[in-house]
Motif scaffolding. Structure first.
Motif, PDB file in Angstrom:
ATOM      1  N   ALA A  98       0.827  -1.206   0.000  1.00  0.00           N
ATOM      2  CA  ALA A  98       0.000   0.000   0.000  1.00  0.00           C
ATOM      3  C   ALA A  98       0.866   1.263   0.000  1.00  0.00           C
ATOM      4  O   ALA A  98       0.605   2.210  -0.754  1.00  0.00           O
ATOM      5  CB  ALA A  98      -0.929  -0.003   1.214  1.00  0.00           C
ATOM      6  N   TYR A 237      -8.807   8.102  -4.472  1.00  0.00           N
ATOM      7  CA  TYR A 237      -9.875   7.118  -4.665  1.00  0.00           C
ATOM      8  C   TYR A 237      -9.495   6.102  -5.743  1.00  0.00           C
ATOM      9  O   TYR A 237      -9.728   4.902  -5.592  1.00  0.00           O
ATOM     10  CB  TYR A 237     -11.181   7.826  -5.046  1.00  0.00           C
ATOM     11  CG  TYR A 237     -12.016   8.251  -3.856  1.00  0.00           C
ATOM     12  CD1 TYR A 237     -13.141   7.526  -3.478  1.00  0.00           C
ATOM     13  CD2 TYR A 237     -11.685   9.369  -3.111  1.00  0.00           C
ATOM     14  CE1 TYR A 237     -13.911   7.909  -2.392  1.00  0.00           C
ATOM     15  CE2 TYR A 237     -12.442   9.762  -2.013  1.00  0.00           C
ATOM     16  CZ  TYR A 237     -13.549   9.029  -1.662  1.00  0.00           C
ATOM     17  OH  TYR A 237     -14.310   9.395  -0.564  1.00  0.00           O
ATOM     18  N   SER A 240      -6.821   3.719  -4.357  1.00  0.00           N
ATOM     19  CA  SER A 240      -7.413   2.764  -3.417  1.00  0.00           C
ATOM     20  C   SER A 240      -8.203   1.690  -4.162  1.00  0.00           C
ATOM     21  O   SER A 240      -8.155   0.504  -3.813  1.00  0.00           O
ATOM     22  CB  SER A 240      -8.323   3.497  -2.425  1.00  0.00           C
ATOM     23  OG  SER A 240      -7.588   4.419  -1.660  1.00  0.00           O
ATOM     24  N   ASP A 313      -4.550  -0.469   5.209  1.00  0.00           N
ATOM     25  CA  ASP A 313      -4.113  -0.296   3.818  1.00  0.00           C
ATOM     26  C   ASP A 313      -4.479   1.077   3.266  1.00  0.00           C
ATOM     27  O   ASP A 313      -3.676   1.744   2.615  1.00  0.00           O
ATOM     28  CB  ASP A 313      -4.730  -1.388   2.934  1.00  0.00           C
ATOM     29  CG  ASP A 313      -4.307  -2.785   3.364  1.00  0.00           C
ATOM     30  OD1 ASP A 313      -3.175  -2.923   3.869  1.00  0.00           O
ATOM     31  OD2 ASP A 313      -5.100  -3.727   3.196  1.00  0.00           O
ATOM     32  N   GLY A 314      -5.714   1.499   3.501  1.00  0.00           N
ATOM     33  CA  GLY A 314      -6.159   2.799   3.000  1.00  0.00           C
ATOM     34  C   GLY A 314      -5.380   3.946   3.616  1.00  0.00           C
ATOM     35  O   GLY A 314      -5.013   4.909   2.929  1.00  0.00           O
ATOM     36  N   ILE A 317      -1.831   4.107   1.983  1.00  0.00           N
ATOM     37  CA  ILE A 317      -1.866   4.738   0.657  1.00  0.00           C
ATOM     38  C   ILE A 317      -1.984   6.247   0.812  1.00  0.00           C
ATOM     39  O   ILE A 317      -1.287   7.026   0.160  1.00  0.00           O
ATOM     40  CB  ILE A 317      -3.052   4.201  -0.176  1.00  0.00           C
ATOM     41  CG1 ILE A 317      -2.849   2.720  -0.500  1.00  0.00           C
ATOM     42  CG2 ILE A 317      -3.215   5.000  -1.474  1.00  0.00           C
ATOM     43  CD1 ILE A 317      -4.066   2.062  -1.126  1.00  0.00           C
ATOM     44  N   TYR A 318      -2.873   6.664   1.701  1.00  0.00           N
ATOM     45  CA  TYR A 318      -3.120   8.088   1.949  1.00  0.00           C
ATOM     46  C   TYR A 318      -1.852   8.805   2.406  1.00  0.00           C
ATOM     47  O   TYR A 318      -1.549   9.920   1.954  1.00  0.00           O
ATOM     48  CB  TYR A 318      -4.223   8.213   3.003  1.00  0.00           C
ATOM     49  CG  TYR A 318      -4.349   9.566   3.662  1.00  0.00           C
ATOM     50  CD1 TYR A 318      -5.044  10.601   3.041  1.00  0.00           C
ATOM     51  CD2 TYR A 318      -3.777   9.803   4.913  1.00  0.00           C
ATOM     52  CE1 TYR A 318      -5.171  11.840   3.655  1.00  0.00           C
ATOM     53  CE2 TYR A 318      -3.905  11.036   5.535  1.00  0.00           C
ATOM     54  CZ  TYR A 318      -4.599  12.050   4.899  1.00  0.00           C
ATOM     55  OH  TYR A 318      -4.719  13.265   5.506  1.00  0.00           O
ATOM     56  N   CYS A 392     -12.836   6.946   2.058  1.00  0.00           N
ATOM     57  CA  CYS A 392     -12.128   5.987   1.225  1.00  0.00           C
ATOM     58  C   CYS A 392     -11.101   5.207   2.042  1.00  0.00           C
ATOM     59  O   CYS A 392     -10.911   4.009   1.836  1.00  0.00           O
ATOM     60  CB  CYS A 392     -11.447   6.712   0.061  1.00  0.00           C
ATOM     61  SG  CYS A 392     -10.711   5.607  -1.152  1.00  0.00           S
ATOM     62  N   ARG A 393     -10.430   5.892   2.967  1.00  0.00           N
ATOM     63  CA  ARG A 393      -9.484   5.205   3.858  1.00  0.00           C
ATOM     64  C   ARG A 393     -10.200   4.101   4.626  1.00  0.00           C
ATOM     65  O   ARG A 393      -9.716   2.975   4.716  1.00  0.00           O
ATOM     66  CB  ARG A 393      -8.871   6.200   4.856  1.00  0.00           C
ATOM     67  CG  ARG A 393      -7.847   7.141   4.290  1.00  0.00           C
ATOM     68  CD  ARG A 393      -6.982   7.743   5.391  1.00  0.00           C
ATOM     69  NE  ARG A 393      -7.736   8.478   6.392  1.00  0.00           N
ATOM     70  CZ  ARG A 393      -7.932   9.785   6.397  1.00  0.00           C
ATOM     71  NH1 ARG A 393      -7.443  10.526   5.403  1.00  0.00           N
ATOM     72  NH2 ARG A 393      -8.602  10.380   7.354  1.00  0.00           N
ATOM     73  N   THR A 396     -11.259   1.098   2.374  1.00  0.00           N
ATOM     74  CA  THR A 396     -10.118   0.265   1.985  1.00  0.00           C
ATOM     75  C   THR A 396      -9.603  -0.537   3.172  1.00  0.00           C
ATOM     76  O   THR A 396      -9.290  -1.733   3.035  1.00  0.00           O
ATOM     77  CB  THR A 396      -8.984   1.145   1.420  1.00  0.00           C
ATOM     78  OG1 THR A 396      -9.513   1.983   0.387  1.00  0.00           O
ATOM     79  CG2 THR A 396      -7.866   0.292   0.847  1.00  0.00           C
ATOM     80  N   ASN A 397      -9.527   0.101   4.345  1.00  0.00           N
ATOM     81  CA  ASN A 397      -9.105  -0.614   5.552  1.00  0.00           C
ATOM     82  C   ASN A 397     -10.049  -1.771   5.856  1.00  0.00           C
ATOM     83  O   ASN A 397      -9.613  -2.878   6.205  1.00  0.00           O
ATOM     84  CB  ASN A 397      -9.077   0.341   6.755  1.00  0.00           C
ATOM     85  CG  ASN A 397      -7.995   1.403   6.644  1.00  0.00           C
ATOM     86  OD1 ASN A 397      -7.046   1.254   5.875  1.00  0.00           O
ATOM     87  ND2 ASN A 397      -8.132   2.465   7.407  1.00  0.00           N
TER      88      ASN A 397
END
Length: 441
Positions: A98, A237, A240, A313-314, A317-318, A392-393, A396-397
């Motif tokens: 990620a 987005y 993700s 994971d989200g 990435i963020y 979005c976080r 994804t998490n």
């Protein structure tokens, strides 16, 4: 327990009574109210907050009961350690993927290029609180925070890691005592049945919670807020989505299932997470649904709560994507070495702020503070749209933890394939028709 309302197979539930339909409708109403009556929509905040508080109220007892009864029923303590080791190995691997994906996309898309922000013009006061919390998140402080003040406080403080620690210790002790603790184990199993019935009752209010939270978000921040930073939000987005469909999709395929079918199975929970911007709002339901899908209680009880703190994971990435955006917006050219340092620090800081409110923003502050050329005040650039990215976080998490549960179960060779295929195929019996203890394995 929240897919249907317990109707029999002979009498299908009307479409409008499915929870995911109700939550979706509530989200749409919340967005509409936020657009056309922002002041009224902003006043809906207590509704969303009240629902999330109700869910948080039951998270600790659900985790405690699930883990304790699972470990006590397993009796093989070596297997518990093995499951934990496999879960952490998986978390580390996915976190790395990620973080690297966020770096790659940030360098390719370069969403911050062209803004040409003068660092001196930034309002550091807006992010001062996050920066303070970030500096307080030391490794020693994190370890000490995991240990509760008392046994009972672990179940009342709202700290998932404290609950996890106490539940594992109590479950191990119960397993070591053996048959002499049979009455205690039986009592906890009966309490667990009552607790999950309480979960079902609270989840009836999910549409109200989603409505209140979404109405407040749109009413306070407005969709127009996205315009200035649309490229960053859109890139996040898209990244993700790429992670979920390609990376998690490949992992799912290797484990013998479809990521899209799993997402469909969890659609009600995902819509709830979307509406409330909190993956915790669906944690009790995720635990139960994973058990109903053929994953043993012991594995679910260890992987899901631990994943909520260590498998973000989200958030990963963020962090790398947002850090690169800030650097590009401020015209700070980060070398390859600095970017690798950024990745390493993000890996550690994302674990150090586990369980902290606003962890995504706090971990970003902790990460930026390591790079001298990158001012923490640059976070003010994304403060206005962070709320939109938090959804979005969380999504994804949430998906990442569902996949992790199935994968670790497969590694252990304990996935009930019949229950799993029935659940993902939408043919499992309603909750009321399941034999008692059927999900415990």
């Amino acid at each position: 327990m929240i897919i249907d309302d317990g109707a029999s197979l002979a009498a299908p539930v009307p479409w409008y009574r499915h929870l995911y339909v109700q939550v979706l409708a509530a989200i749409a109403l919340g967005v509409a109210l936020g657009i056309f009556a922002p002041a009224t929509a902003e006043a809906m905040k207590p509704i969303g907050d009240a629902f999330i508080k109700l869910v948080k109220m039951i998270i600790a007892p659900v985790i405690f009961l699930t883990i304790v009864t699972g470990i006590a029923g397993m009796r093989d303590l070596g297997a518990v350690g093995r499951v934990a080791a496999k879960a952490f190995a998986y978390f580390l691997l996915m976190s790395t993927f990620a973080l690297v994906l966020g770096l790659i996309v940030g360098n390719l898309v370069r969403p911050g290029v062209g803004l040409n922000i003068d660092p001196a013009s930034l309002d550091a006061a807006k992010v001062a609180d996050y920066a303070t919390k970030a500096h307080a998140s030391t490794v020693t402080g994190f370890v000490m925070e995991v240990i509760p003040d008392t046994f009972v406080s672990a179940l009342t403080a709202g700290n998932i890691l404290q609950t996890l620690l106490v539940a594992i210790l109590f479950g191990v002790a119960l397993a070591l005592v053996g048959d002499r603790a049979a009455k205690v184990q039986s009592a906890l199993e009966q309490i667990s049945i009552v607790m999950f019935k309480l979960v079902a009752i609270i989840m009836k209010l999910a549409p109200l919670g989603a409505f209140g939270a979404m109405a407040f978000t749109i009413g306070k921040y407005g969709i127009a807020t996205l315009a200035n930073l649309a490229l960053l939000v859109g890139t996040f987005y898209a990244t993700s989505l790429l992670f979920v469909l390609v990376i998690l999709g490949a992992v799912a395929r290797l484990a013998g299932f479809s990521i899209l079918r799993l997402i469909s199975y969890l659609k009600a929970e995902l819509l709830l997470v979307l509406g409330t911007s909190s993956s915790e709002s669906a944690l009790p339901s995720l635990i139960e649904k994973m058990e109903r899908a053929g994953c043993p209680k012991t594995i679910v009880g260890l992987v899901v709560p631990t994943g909520y703190s260590f498998n973000l994971d989200g958030t990963n990435i963020y962090m790398t994507l947002a850090a690169l955006f800030i650097a590009q917006a401020l015209n700070v050219d980060l070398s390859v070495g600095q970017q690798l340092l950024l990745l390493g620090v993000a890996m550690l800081s994302s674990k150090g702020a586990a369980g902290v409110t606003g962890a995504g923003f706090i971990t970003l502050a902790a990460t930026l503070s390591i790079i001298p050329d990158l001012p923490v005040a640059g976070m003010a650039l994304i403060l206005g749209v962070d709320r939109f990215m938090s959804e979005c976080r969380s999504l994804t998490n949430f998906i990442g933890n569902a996949v992790a549960t199935v994968v670790v179960t497969r590694w252990e060779g304990r996935l009930d394939r019949t229950m799993f295929d029935a659940a993902l195929g939408g043919t499992e019996p309603p909750v009321g028709d399941l034999p008692q203890g059927a999900v415990a394995n």
